[in-house]
Design a protein around this motif. Structure first.
Motif, PDB file in Angstrom:
ATOM      1  N   PRO A 144       0.403  21.485   2.813  1.00  0.00           N
ATOM      2  CA  PRO A 144       1.855  21.307   2.896  1.00  0.00           C
ATOM      3  C   PRO A 144       2.654  22.242   1.997  1.00  0.00           C
ATOM      4  O   PRO A 144       3.775  22.601   2.337  1.00  0.00           O
ATOM      5  N   VAL A 145       2.090  22.657   0.871  1.00  0.00           N
ATOM      6  CA  VAL A 145       2.814  23.568  -0.020  1.00  0.00           C
ATOM      7  C   VAL A 145       3.059  24.892   0.675  1.00  0.00           C
ATOM      8  O   VAL A 145       4.189  25.397   0.724  1.00  0.00           O
ATOM      9  N   TRP A 146       2.044  25.458   1.254  1.00  0.00           N
ATOM     10  CA  TRP A 146       2.179  26.786   1.854  1.00  0.00           C
ATOM     11  C   TRP A 146       2.834  26.725   3.220  1.00  0.00           C
ATOM     12  O   TRP A 146       3.503  27.667   3.640  1.00  0.00           O
ATOM     13  N   ARG A 147       2.729  25.595   3.901  1.00  0.00           N
ATOM     14  CA  ARG A 147       3.437  25.446   5.173  1.00  0.00           C
ATOM     15  C   ARG A 147       4.943  25.506   4.933  1.00  0.00           C
ATOM     16  O   ARG A 147       5.682  26.060   5.746  1.00  0.00           O
ATOM     17  N   THR A 148       5.414  24.939   3.806  1.00  0.00           N
ATOM     18  CA  THR A 148       6.848  25.017   3.505  1.00  0.00           C
ATOM     19  C   THR A 148       7.282  26.471   3.352  1.00  0.00           C
ATOM     20  O   THR A 148       8.362  26.845   3.807  1.00  0.00           O
ATOM     21  N   HIS A 149       6.445  27.280   2.741  1.00  0.00           N
ATOM     22  CA  HIS A 149       6.786  28.692   2.554  1.00  0.00           C
ATOM     23  C   HIS A 149       6.827  29.431   3.890  1.00  0.00           C
ATOM     24  O   HIS A 149       7.763  30.186   4.154  1.00  0.00           O
TER      25      HIS A 149
ATOM     26  N   MET B 195       9.454  33.395  -6.217  1.00  0.00           N
ATOM     27  CA  MET B 195       9.233  32.750  -7.516  1.00  0.00           C
ATOM     28  C   MET B 195       8.492  31.417  -7.340  1.00  0.00           C
ATOM     29  O   MET B 195       7.599  31.094  -8.121  1.00  0.00           O
ATOM     30  N   LEU B 196       8.846  30.664  -6.313  1.00  0.00           N
ATOM     31  CA  LEU B 196       8.144  29.403  -6.055  1.00  0.00           C
ATOM     32  C   LEU B 196       6.684  29.664  -5.679  1.00  0.00           C
ATOM     33  O   LEU B 196       5.788  28.953  -6.130  1.00  0.00           O
ATOM     34  N   ALA B 197       6.440  30.679  -4.866  1.00  0.00           N
ATOM     35  CA  ALA B 197       5.062  31.001  -4.454  1.00  0.00           C
ATOM     36  C   ALA B 197       4.228  31.448  -5.644  1.00  0.00           C
ATOM     37  O   ALA B 197       3.069  31.044  -5.788  1.00  0.00           O
ATOM     38  N   ILE B 198       4.795  32.267  -6.500  1.00  0.00           N
ATOM     39  CA  ILE B 198       4.070  32.722  -7.685  1.00  0.00           C
ATOM     40  C   ILE B 198       3.682  31.538  -8.563  1.00  0.00           C
ATOM     41  O   ILE B 198       2.600  31.510  -9.140  1.00  0.00           O
ATOM     42  N   ASN B 199       4.561  30.530  -8.626  1.00  0.00           N
ATOM     43  CA  ASN B 199       4.307  29.343  -9.447  1.00  0.00           C
ATOM     44  C   ASN B 199       3.577  28.235  -8.696  1.00  0.00           C
ATOM     45  O   ASN B 199       3.477  27.116  -9.200  1.00  0.00           O
ATOM     46  N   ASN B 200       3.090  28.533  -7.489  1.00  0.00           N
ATOM     47  CA  ASN B 200       2.358  27.545  -6.672  1.00  0.00           C
ATOM     48  C   ASN B 200       3.187  26.301  -6.379  1.00  0.00           C
ATOM     49  O   ASN B 200       2.658  25.191  -6.334  1.00  0.00           O
ATOM     50  N   GLU B 201       4.473  26.468  -6.175  1.00  0.00           N
ATOM     51  CA  GLU B 201       5.359  25.347  -5.894  1.00  0.00           C
ATOM     52  C   GLU B 201       5.869  25.441  -4.462  1.00  0.00           C
ATOM     53  O   GLU B 201       6.072  26.530  -3.933  1.00  0.00           O
TER      54      GLU B 201
ATOM     55  N   GLY C 268      -1.208  23.402  -7.568  1.00  0.00           N
ATOM     56  CA  GLY C 268      -1.932  24.654  -7.752  1.00  0.00           C
ATOM     57  C   GLY C 268      -2.948  24.871  -6.656  1.00  0.00           C
ATOM     58  O   GLY C 268      -3.311  23.940  -5.939  1.00  0.00           O
ATOM     59  N   PRO C 269      -3.415  26.117  -6.484  1.00  0.00           N
ATOM     60  CA  PRO C 269      -4.452  26.368  -5.489  1.00  0.00           C
ATOM     61  C   PRO C 269      -5.698  25.545  -5.783  1.00  0.00           C
ATOM     62  O   PRO C 269      -6.139  25.447  -6.909  1.00  0.00           O
ATOM     63  N   ARG C 270      -6.218  24.895  -4.739  1.00  0.00           N
ATOM     64  CA  ARG C 270      -7.371  24.032  -4.917  1.00  0.00           C
ATOM     65  C   ARG C 270      -8.590  24.562  -4.181  1.00  0.00           C
ATOM     66  O   ARG C 270      -9.662  24.012  -4.301  1.00  0.00           O
ATOM     67  N   SER C 271      -8.414  25.609  -3.392  1.00  0.00           N
ATOM     68  CA  SER C 271      -9.540  26.156  -2.647  1.00  0.00           C
ATOM     69  C   SER C 271      -9.268  27.621  -2.362  1.00  0.00           C
ATOM     70  O   SER C 271      -8.128  28.073  -2.463  1.00  0.00           O
ATOM     71  N   PRO C 272     -10.297  28.383  -1.975  1.00  0.00           N
ATOM     72  CA  PRO C 272     -10.069  29.787  -1.617  1.00  0.00           C
ATOM     73  C   PRO C 272      -9.084  29.936  -0.459  1.00  0.00           C
ATOM     74  O   PRO C 272      -8.296  30.871  -0.435  1.00  0.00           O
ATOM     75  N   ALA C 273      -9.090  29.005   0.496  1.00  0.00           N
ATOM     76  CA  ALA C 273      -8.160  29.079   1.624  1.00  0.00           C
ATOM     77  C   ALA C 273      -6.721  28.919   1.148  1.00  0.00           C
ATOM     78  O   ALA C 273      -5.821  29.627   1.608  1.00  0.00           O
ATOM     79  N   GLU C 274      -6.493  27.989   0.219  1.00  0.00           N
ATOM     80  CA  GLU C 274      -5.150  27.793  -0.304  1.00  0.00           C
ATOM     81  C   GLU C 274      -4.712  28.983  -1.153  1.00  0.00           C
ATOM     82  O   GLU C 274      -3.540  29.371  -1.132  1.00  0.00           O
ATOM     83  N   ASP C 275      -5.630  29.587  -1.875  1.00  0.00           N
ATOM     84  CA  ASP C 275      -5.307  30.777  -2.644  1.00  0.00           C
ATOM     85  C   ASP C 275      -4.959  31.931  -1.698  1.00  0.00           C
ATOM     86  O   ASP C 275      -4.056  32.709  -1.970  1.00  0.00           O
ATOM     87  N   LYS C 276      -5.645  32.016  -0.570  1.00  0.00           N
ATOM     88  CA  LYS C 276      -5.343  33.041   0.433  1.00  0.00           C
ATOM     89  C   LYS C 276      -3.960  32.792   1.037  1.00  0.00           C
ATOM     90  O   LYS C 276      -3.202  33.736   1.265  1.00  0.00           O
ATOM     91  N   ASP C 277      -3.606  31.525   1.278  1.00  0.00           N
ATOM     92  CA  ASP C 277      -2.271  31.189   1.774  1.00  0.00           C
ATOM     93  C   ASP C 277      -1.205  31.646   0.777  1.00  0.00           C
ATOM     94  O   ASP C 277      -0.167  32.183   1.163  1.00  0.00           O
ATOM     95  N   ARG C 278      -1.461  31.429  -0.500  1.00  0.00           N
ATOM     96  CA  ARG C 278      -0.517  31.849  -1.548  1.00  0.00           C
ATOM     97  C   ARG C 278      -0.330  33.354  -1.513  1.00  0.00           C
ATOM     98  O   ARG C 278       0.791  33.858  -1.543  1.00  0.00           O
ATOM     99  N   THR C 279      -1.428  34.083  -1.417  1.00  0.00           N
ATOM    100  CA  THR C 279      -1.361  35.543  -1.371  1.00  0.00           C
ATOM    101  C   THR C 279      -0.592  36.004  -0.138  1.00  0.00           C
ATOM    102  O   THR C 279       0.245  36.907  -0.224  1.00  0.00           O
TER     103      THR C 279
END
Length: 124
Positions: free
Chosen positions: A56-61, A108-114, A11-22
């Motif tokens: 690494p999660v968002w780099r895969t995306h 779907m993976l991004a929405i689920n933080n995977e 799951g997102p652990r910081s604002p930067a990671e949440d921004k990567d998800r978005t």
């Protein structure tokens, strides 16, 4: 260990990671809209190329999105050329199906933080 090994928790652990998800979700949506207005896919791949993240999660995306765009463009070029002998239409239909599957899977993976299991795959 690969470049994409995940640490504990997805799951997102910081604002930067949440921004990567978005950003990842926005790029997937731009790819889907790209079917109607191709320029949005170009904007999406530019965003994915320019996104520097150490998570690494968002780099895969982002790697998966870049690969989706460039493999898709190559397929469109080959399909466009071969449409002169009709087989290209099947290649273009394959590209459309392949793209939708990859984008929906990634979204779907991004929405689920995977993470994407194998961002270097040529299939899905």
């Amino acid at each position: 260990m690969s470049d994409y090994d995940m640490g504990p928790g997805n799951g997102p652990r910081s604002p930067a990671e949440d921004k990567d998800r978005t950003t990842a979700i926005i790029i997937y949506v731009l790819y889907l809209v790209g079917f109607a207005a191709g320029i949005t896919a170009v904007v999406g791949v530019a965003m994915a190329h320019s996104k520097a993240t150490h998570d690494p999660v968002w780099r895969t995306h982002f790697d998966y999105q870049v690969r989706t765009f460039w493999l898709g463009l190559a397929t469109i070029i080959v399909g466009g050329i071969l449409s002169l002998v009709l087989i290209g239409y099947l290649i273009l239909a394959w590209w459309a199906l392949w793209t939708v599957i990859r984008v929906v899977k990634g979204l779907m993976l991004a929405i689920n933080n995977e993470p994407v299991d194998d961002p270097q795959t040529m299939l899905w």
